[in-house]
Scaffold this motif. Structure first.
Motif, PDB file in Angstrom:
ATOM      1  N   VAL A   1      62.872  98.547  82.990  1.00 50.45           N
ATOM      2  CA  VAL A   1      63.665  97.867  84.015  1.00 50.45           C
ATOM      3  C   VAL A   1      62.740  97.314  85.097  1.00 50.45           C
ATOM      4  CG1 VAL A   1      65.418  98.152  85.794  1.00 50.45           C
ATOM      5  CG2 VAL A   1      65.709  99.260  83.565  1.00 50.45           C
ATOM      6  N   ARG A   2      61.762  98.128  85.512  1.00 48.04           N
ATOM      7  CA  ARG A   2      60.806  97.673  86.530  1.00 48.04           C
ATOM      8  C   ARG A   2      60.073  96.427  86.069  1.00 48.04           C
ATOM      9  NH1 ARG A   2      55.767  97.828  86.411  1.00 48.04           N
ATOM     10  NH2 ARG A   2      55.652  99.436  84.784  1.00 48.04           N
ATOM     11  N   GLN A   3      59.625  96.427  84.803  1.00 47.33           N
ATOM     12  CA  GLN A   3      58.880  95.284  84.284  1.00 47.33           C
ATOM     13  C   GLN A   3      59.739  94.020  84.255  1.00 47.33           C
ATOM     14  OE1 GLN A   3      57.468  96.653  80.490  1.00 47.33           O
ATOM     15  NE2 GLN A   3      55.717  97.745  81.341  1.00 47.33           N
ATOM     16  N   GLN A   4      61.006  94.175  83.902  1.00 49.96           N
ATOM     17  CA  GLN A   4      61.883  93.010  83.859  1.00 49.96           C
ATOM     18  C   GLN A   4      62.116  92.448  85.261  1.00 49.96           C
ATOM     19  OE1 GLN A   4      65.332  92.872  81.370  1.00 49.96           O
ATOM     20  NE2 GLN A   4      64.568  94.432  79.964  1.00 49.96           N
TER      21      GLN A   4
ATOM     22  N   ILE B   1      60.525  88.371  89.544  1.00 49.61           N
ATOM     23  CA  ILE B   1      59.943  88.059  90.858  1.00 49.61           C
ATOM     24  C   ILE B   1      58.744  87.141  90.697  1.00 49.61           C
ATOM     25  CG2 ILE B   1      58.754  89.034  92.862  1.00 49.61           C
ATOM     26  CD1 ILE B   1      60.510  91.558  92.490  1.00 49.61           C
ATOM     27  N   LEU B   2      57.861  87.462  89.752  1.00 50.74           N
ATOM     28  CA  LEU B   2      56.649  86.666  89.544  1.00 50.74           C
ATOM     29  C   LEU B   2      56.971  85.257  89.076  1.00 50.74           C
ATOM     30  CD1 LEU B   2      54.320  89.310  87.853  1.00 50.74           C
ATOM     31  CD2 LEU B   2      54.130  88.375  90.167  1.00 50.74           C
TER      32      LEU B   2
ATOM     33  N   THR C   1      68.128 105.437  86.875  1.00 50.14           N
ATOM     34  CA  THR C   1      67.051 104.666  86.231  1.00 50.14           C
ATOM     35  C   THR C   1      66.732 103.418  87.051  1.00 50.14           C
ATOM     36  OG1 THR C   1      67.630 105.441  84.006  1.00 50.14           O
ATOM     37  CG2 THR C   1      66.399 103.385  84.160  1.00 50.14           C
ATOM     38  N   VAL C   2      67.780 102.712  87.482  1.00 46.56           N
ATOM     39  CA  VAL C   2      67.593 101.517  88.314  1.00 46.56           C
ATOM     40  C   VAL C   2      66.927 101.892  89.631  1.00 46.56           C
ATOM     41  CG1 VAL C   2      68.792  99.737  89.645  1.00 46.56           C
ATOM     42  CG2 VAL C   2      69.505 100.226  87.297  1.00 46.56           C
ATOM     43  N   ARG C   3      67.369 103.010  90.211  1.00 43.17           N
ATOM     44  CA  ARG C   3      66.811 103.454  91.495  1.00 43.17           C
ATOM     45  C   ARG C   3      65.310 103.739  91.350  1.00 43.17           C
ATOM     46  NH1 ARG C   3      69.892 107.706  92.336  1.00 43.17           N
ATOM     47  NH2 ARG C   3      71.583 106.334  93.002  1.00 43.17           N
TER      48      ARG C   3
END
Length: 252
Positions: A13-16, A21-22, A48-50
């Motif tokens: 999720v973080r990578q997505q 953003i990038l 997980t999102v948090r």
């Protein structure tokens, strides 16, 4: 052989989110959907999102405000642009250095935009071009500069190269100011607006046709015209100032 470790769901999720953003899908100042909404979109749990948001916040990419949601931080490349604005403002002659740098960046952007642009990209480019042409009737250099810069930035986005895109964004403030100054000067020549229109149109058509070499060529021709026009105007102003100084000098 090393054991294969499945990535944590929070990392995925973080990578997505990080990619969005990038790539500029989530822009500086953009407010993220709620944790509940993100959890539903990604098909994961709210914890997980948090965890993903906390990881991005630790990297300085997101800021969570108490009771106010989570926001994308300002583009770090903006620091570079802001630190250089004073330099260009106090030394107008550096605008030619900026034009040279634009040759490199925008030539590559046009080349790869012609090769890689999607249907959505091409529609966005056409929209930006139409918005630029719509400013011509008002003959307002500030509005034209904003539309001009947005058109060139859309080309960088269509190139699908994150480094190119962020380099262009880092210069966006300087680019906008320089275009205002350049347009005000160039519009002293009667044929300038028509010439700029034809150059932008030829650049757009080359990208839409997928002709990478022609797109790069049109980008360079456009910037060469701007550079030559500014040099000619600079020479004219120098001659005028020299004549004024001579007129003010007492004759012996």
């Amino acid at each position: 052989m090393k054991p294969i470790q499945a990535p944590r769901v929070a990392d995925v999720v973080r990578q997505q989110l990080e990619t969005m953003i990038l790539e500029g899908v989530l822009k500086a100042g953009h407010k993220l959907p709620t944790e509940r909404a993100l959890a539903e979109q990604f098909g994961v749990s709210r914890p997980t999102v948090r965890a993903a948001i906390q990881a991005l916040a630790a990297r300085g990419m997101l800021t969570s405000r108490q009771g106010g949601g989570t926001y994308v931080n300002a583009d770090p490349s903006g620091t570079l642009a802001n630190s250089m604005l004073d330099l260009f403002g106090s030394h107008p002659e550096f605008q030619y250095d900026l034009l040279e740098f634009r040759h490199a960046l925008e030539g590559l952007s046009a080349y790869y935009a012609a090769l890689r642009s999607t249907e959505t990209d091409r529609a966005a480019l056409q929209q930006r071009f139409d918005a630029l042409i719509a400013t011509y009737d008002a003959q307002d250099p500030v509005k034209e500069a904003e539309a001009d810069a947005a058109f060139h930035l859309a080309i960088a986005a269509a190139a699908h190269n994150v480094v190119l895109l962020h380099s262009m964004r880092a210069l966006f403030s300087m680019l906008e100011r320089s275009i205002v100054d350049n347009l005000r000067s160039l519009f002293e020549r009667k044929e300038s607006r028509e010439t700029l229109y034809k150059q932008h149109k030829a650049l757009l058509e080359a990208i839409l046709a997928g002709d990478a070499e022609q797109a790069q060529k049109m980008s360079h021709e456009h910037l060469v015209y701007v550079e030559e026009g500014l040099l000619e105007l600079s020479k004219t102003q120098t001659r005028v100032q020299r004549a004024l100084r001579r007129a003010m000098t007492p004759h012996s």
